[in-house]
Design an enzyme around this catalytic site. Structure first.
Site, PDB file in Angstrom:
ATOM      1  N   ASP A  94      -8.256 -17.434 -36.459  1.00  0.00           N
ATOM      2  CA  ASP A  94      -6.916 -17.918 -36.606  1.00  0.00           C
ATOM      3  C   ASP A  94      -6.996 -18.956 -37.870  1.00  0.00           C
ATOM      4  O   ASP A  94      -7.938 -19.464 -38.221  1.00  0.00           O
ATOM      5  CB  ASP A  94      -6.191 -18.571 -35.377  1.00  0.00           C
ATOM      6  CG  ASP A  94      -6.806 -19.917 -34.871  1.00  0.00           C
ATOM      7  OD1 ASP A  94      -7.759 -20.348 -35.703  1.00  0.00           O
ATOM      8  OD2 ASP A  94      -6.572 -20.452 -33.666  1.00  0.00           O
ATOM      9  N   SER A  95      -5.751 -19.536 -38.298  1.00  0.00           N
ATOM     10  CA  SER A  95      -5.982 -20.221 -39.470  1.00  0.00           C
ATOM     11  C   SER A  95      -5.870 -21.802 -39.197  1.00  0.00           C
ATOM     12  O   SER A  95      -5.876 -22.742 -40.196  1.00  0.00           O
ATOM     13  CB  SER A  95      -4.468 -19.940 -40.246  1.00  0.00           C
ATOM     14  OG  SER A  95      -3.257 -20.662 -39.602  1.00  0.00           O
ATOM     15  N   GLY A  96      -5.570 -22.084 -38.243  1.00  0.00           N
ATOM     16  CA  GLY A  96      -5.719 -23.527 -37.771  1.00  0.00           C
ATOM     17  C   GLY A  96      -4.267 -24.130 -37.562  1.00  0.00           C
ATOM     18  O   GLY A  96      -4.193 -25.251 -37.179  1.00  0.00           O
ATOM     19  N   GLY A  97      -3.325 -23.270 -37.951  1.00  0.00           N
ATOM     20  CA  GLY A  97      -1.886 -23.885 -37.863  1.00  0.00           C
ATOM     21  C   GLY A  97      -1.434 -24.261 -36.585  1.00  0.00           C
ATOM     22  O   GLY A  97      -0.970 -25.438 -36.617  1.00  0.00           O
ATOM     23  N   PHE A  98      -1.834 -23.502 -35.463  1.00  0.00           N
ATOM     24  CA  PHE A  98      -1.557 -23.757 -34.268  1.00  0.00           C
ATOM     25  C   PHE A  98      -2.107 -25.246 -33.642  1.00  0.00           C
ATOM     26  O   PHE A  98      -1.223 -26.037 -33.332  1.00  0.00           O
ATOM     27  CB  PHE A  98      -1.613 -22.616 -33.171  1.00  0.00           C
ATOM     28  CG  PHE A  98      -1.255 -23.071 -31.673  1.00  0.00           C
ATOM     29  CD1 PHE A  98       0.083 -23.135 -31.293  1.00  0.00           C
ATOM     30  CD2 PHE A  98      -2.031 -23.486 -30.932  1.00  0.00           C
ATOM     31  CE1 PHE A  98       0.505 -23.315 -29.911  1.00  0.00           C
ATOM     32  CE2 PHE A  98      -1.938 -24.013 -29.712  1.00  0.00           C
ATOM     33  CZ  PHE A  98      -0.493 -23.647 -29.229  1.00  0.00           C
ATOM     34  N   ASP A 148       0.397 -20.981 -41.384  1.00  0.00           N
ATOM     35  CA  ASP A 148       1.822 -20.860 -40.919  1.00  0.00           C
ATOM     36  C   ASP A 148       2.039 -22.235 -40.222  1.00  0.00           C
ATOM     37  O   ASP A 148       1.111 -22.910 -39.747  1.00  0.00           O
ATOM     38  CB  ASP A 148       1.883 -19.696 -40.120  1.00  0.00           C
ATOM     39  CG  ASP A 148       1.561 -19.770 -38.733  1.00  0.00           C
ATOM     40  OD1 ASP A 148       0.367 -20.195 -38.553  1.00  0.00           O
ATOM     41  OD2 ASP A 148       2.141 -19.446 -37.693  1.00  0.00           O
ATOM     42  N   GLN A 194       7.489 -15.517 -38.125  1.00  0.00           N
ATOM     43  CA  GLN A 194       7.811 -16.697 -37.289  1.00  0.00           C
ATOM     44  C   GLN A 194       9.387 -16.637 -37.107  1.00  0.00           C
ATOM     45  O   GLN A 194       9.873 -15.626 -37.462  1.00  0.00           O
ATOM     46  CB  GLN A 194       7.575 -18.118 -37.763  1.00  0.00           C
ATOM     47  CG  GLN A 194       6.092 -18.340 -37.827  1.00  0.00           C
ATOM     48  CD  GLN A 194       5.585 -18.898 -36.322  1.00  0.00           C
ATOM     49  OE1 GLN A 194       6.320 -18.834 -35.558  1.00  0.00           O
ATOM     50  NE2 GLN A 194       4.333 -19.033 -36.219  1.00  0.00           N
ATOM     51  N   GLY A 221       4.534 -18.090 -32.395  1.00  0.00           N
ATOM     52  CA  GLY A 221       5.708 -18.954 -32.042  1.00  0.00           C
ATOM     53  C   GLY A 221       6.072 -18.436 -30.843  1.00  0.00           C
ATOM     54  O   GLY A 221       7.367 -18.742 -30.286  1.00  0.00           O
ATOM     55  N   ASP A 271      -4.391 -12.394 -27.664  1.00  0.00           N
ATOM     56  CA  ASP A 271      -5.666 -13.174 -27.578  1.00  0.00           C
ATOM     57  C   ASP A 271      -4.901 -14.445 -26.551  1.00  0.00           C
ATOM     58  O   ASP A 271      -3.733 -14.602 -26.587  1.00  0.00           O
ATOM     59  CB  ASP A 271      -6.026 -13.869 -28.663  1.00  0.00           C
ATOM     60  CG  ASP A 271      -5.390 -15.197 -29.219  1.00  0.00           C
ATOM     61  OD1 ASP A 271      -5.729 -16.034 -28.903  1.00  0.00           O
ATOM     62  OD2 ASP A 271      -4.140 -14.709 -29.753  1.00  0.00           O
ATOM     63  N   CYS A 309     -12.669  -4.700  -7.503  1.00  0.00           N
ATOM     64  CA  CYS A 309     -13.202  -4.569  -8.918  1.00  0.00           C
ATOM     65  C   CYS A 309     -14.922  -4.373  -8.886  1.00  0.00           C
ATOM     66  O   CYS A 309     -15.406  -4.704  -7.876  1.00  0.00           O
ATOM     67  CB  CYS A 309     -13.141  -6.217  -9.269  1.00  0.00           C
ATOM     68  SG  CYS A 309     -14.200  -6.702 -10.913  1.00  0.00           S
ATOM     69  N   CYS A 311     -16.922  -5.477 -11.362  1.00  0.00           N
ATOM     70  CA  CYS A 311     -17.780  -6.106 -12.311  1.00  0.00           C
ATOM     71  C   CYS A 311     -18.970  -6.591 -11.572  1.00  0.00           C
ATOM     72  O   CYS A 311     -19.081  -6.757 -10.484  1.00  0.00           O
ATOM     73  CB  CYS A 311     -16.841  -7.436 -12.823  1.00  0.00           C
ATOM     74  SG  CYS A 311     -16.755  -8.703 -11.644  1.00  0.00           S
ATOM     75  N   CYS A 314     -18.433  -9.408  -8.847  1.00  0.00           N
ATOM     76  CA  CYS A 314     -17.792  -8.988  -7.701  1.00  0.00           C
ATOM     77  C   CYS A 314     -18.746  -7.836  -6.749  1.00  0.00           C
ATOM     78  O   CYS A 314     -18.653  -7.764  -5.419  1.00  0.00           O
ATOM     79  CB  CYS A 314     -16.529  -8.081  -7.875  1.00  0.00           C
ATOM     80  SG  CYS A 314     -15.294  -9.092  -8.310  1.00  0.00           S
ATOM     81  N   HIS A 340     -15.847 -12.681 -14.485  1.00  0.00           N
ATOM     82  CA  HIS A 340     -14.900 -11.987 -13.635  1.00  0.00           C
ATOM     83  C   HIS A 340     -13.555 -11.794 -14.362  1.00  0.00           C
ATOM     84  O   HIS A 340     -12.875 -10.685 -14.613  1.00  0.00           O
ATOM     85  CB  HIS A 340     -14.647 -12.376 -12.229  1.00  0.00           C
ATOM     86  CG  HIS A 340     -13.663 -11.708 -11.438  1.00  0.00           C
ATOM     87  ND1 HIS A 340     -13.599 -10.568 -11.014  1.00  0.00           N
ATOM     88  CD2 HIS A 340     -12.180 -12.202 -11.307  1.00  0.00           C
ATOM     89  CE1 HIS A 340     -12.364 -10.201 -10.395  1.00  0.00           C
ATOM     90  NE2 HIS A 340     -11.537 -11.229 -10.626  1.00  0.00           N
TER      91      HIS A 340
END
Length: 382
Positions: A94-98, A148, A194, A221, A271, A309, A311, A314, A340
């Protein structure tokens, strides 16, 4: 040829959801896909080998945090982020904006960029579109995000309009910096749409960014405190504005219901820190809903976290043992619950892809929501 391309395999006749494949310089992954978040060049408590085992095909890392520690120069010296963390699959940064905009009491927005203070040391820092690109070029991620502004929810229309227009100007600067870098065949730059809950502003943002012909687009956003029905409504009028021949990425979404609702509305990539964050609190995602394994009720419960499950966790460990580890704050317990939860979500996305292939995603959604006991009130609190 662009560094990242999208291949549409099938559209679900029942829902309109897309089954596709994203091709990157370090391999391809099928969509819809959930991307585990490795903020500091690691998905907390898990190894790259663990991530492969649970089915991760692409992971996300954080530009802001890696810029501060250890610094992009060290990662460049290591040969890039992939070598630094020993992950040979695709990486999105990500750009770091958030992160910058979440420091609302520590930052000041200007046309040039954002002035802010280090969230740990208090040091004065400055992040601009150009700097965000330079950091991501040093990291060497396969997919980079434009810098952004991520406005809060709710925000007044006039504020949001000014923000959208600034984000467009910053996207132009990001694109120019990327083109000048000579990295276009090695790294793809995605634009971020946005506009908050305002349809007119989402359309304005999408039109501005699609005119720049990015190889992929994110919807930003959302998942910032708005009600679930508002998020779905925004997706319904925003996603159709994006090109059908390029990947569509919904940022910051990771609850099971929202992943399915996003896929139904044409989203390809997701994500979120949710599965690993709640895991460290002893909360597990299961086929019957949320299970808080640290609760006293599981002290002598020798069943697996989820009897449906498959995995490794489990198949190997009991609720009682995992509860013991969590209560003692043993790192191994956090690793087991994180493993898990990521397996659960990645397997869920596999089932979503199968449902799209068989033209039954809406039926699958209805069955799953009934099984989980989801409704408007509790779904987002999974």
């Amino acid at each position: 040829m662009a560094a990242v391309t999208y291949e549409l395999i099938k559209t679900c006749k029942q829902s309109g959801a897309r089954l596709g494949r994203v091709h990157t310089p370090r391999g391809s992954f099928e969509t819809p896909m959930f991307m585990p978040v490795g903020t500091m060049a690691t998905v907390k408590t898990l190894s790259p080998e663990d991530l492969k085992e649970v089915g991760a095909e692409i992971i996300l890392s954080n530009t802001y945090h890696l810029w501060l520690r250890p610094g992009e120069d060290i990662i460049r010296q290591a040969g890039g982020l992939h070598k630094f963390m020993n992950w040979n699959g695709p990486i999105l940064t990500d750009s770091g904006g958030f992160q910058v905009f979440s420091l609302s009491n520590l930052r000041k927005i200007t046309e040039e960029g954002v002035q802010f203070r280090h969230h740990l040391s208090g040091e004065k820092l400055f992040l601009s579109p150009e700097k965000a690109m330079q950091i991501q070029h040093a990291l060497g991620s396969d997919i980079m995000m434009a810098f952004d502004e991520c406005p809060p929810y709710p925000a007044e229309y006039e504020y949001m309009k000014a923000s959208v227009e600034r984000t467009t100007r910053w996207a132009t600067r990001c694109l120019e910096t990327h083109e000048q870098s000579g990295q276009e065949k090695a790294q793809a730059l995605f634009g971020i749409v946005q506009g908050g809950e305002y349809e007119a502003l989402r359309k304005q943002s999408a039109n501005d960014l699609t005119a720049m012909d990015f190889p992929g687009y994110a919807i930003g956003g959302l998942s910032v405190g708005e009600p679930k029905d508002v998020m779905n409504e925004v997706l319904e009028f925003t996603t159709p504005l994006l090109p059908t021949n390029k990947p569509r990425y919904l940022m910051g979404v990771g609850s099971p219901d929202s992943l399915i609702d996003g896929a139904v509305r044409g989203i390809d990539m997701f994500d979120c820190v949710l599965p690993t964050r709640i895991a460290r609190n002893g909360t597990c995602m299961t086929s019957s809903g949320r299970l808080v394994v640290r609760n006293a009720a599981y002290a002598s419960d020798f069943r697996p976290l989820d009897e449906q499950c498959a995995c490794h966790v489990c198949r190997t460990y009991s609720r009682a043992y995992i509860r013991h580890l969590i209560k003692c704050e043993e790192t191994f317990g956090f690793r087991l619950t994180s493993y898990h939860n990521l397996y659960f979500l990645l397997n869920l996305m596999k089932r979503v892809r199968e449902a799209i292939q068989e033209d039954r995603l809406l039926d699958f959604r209805a069955e799953l929501f009934e099984q989980y006991g989801f409704n408007k009130e509790n779904a987002r609190n999974f």
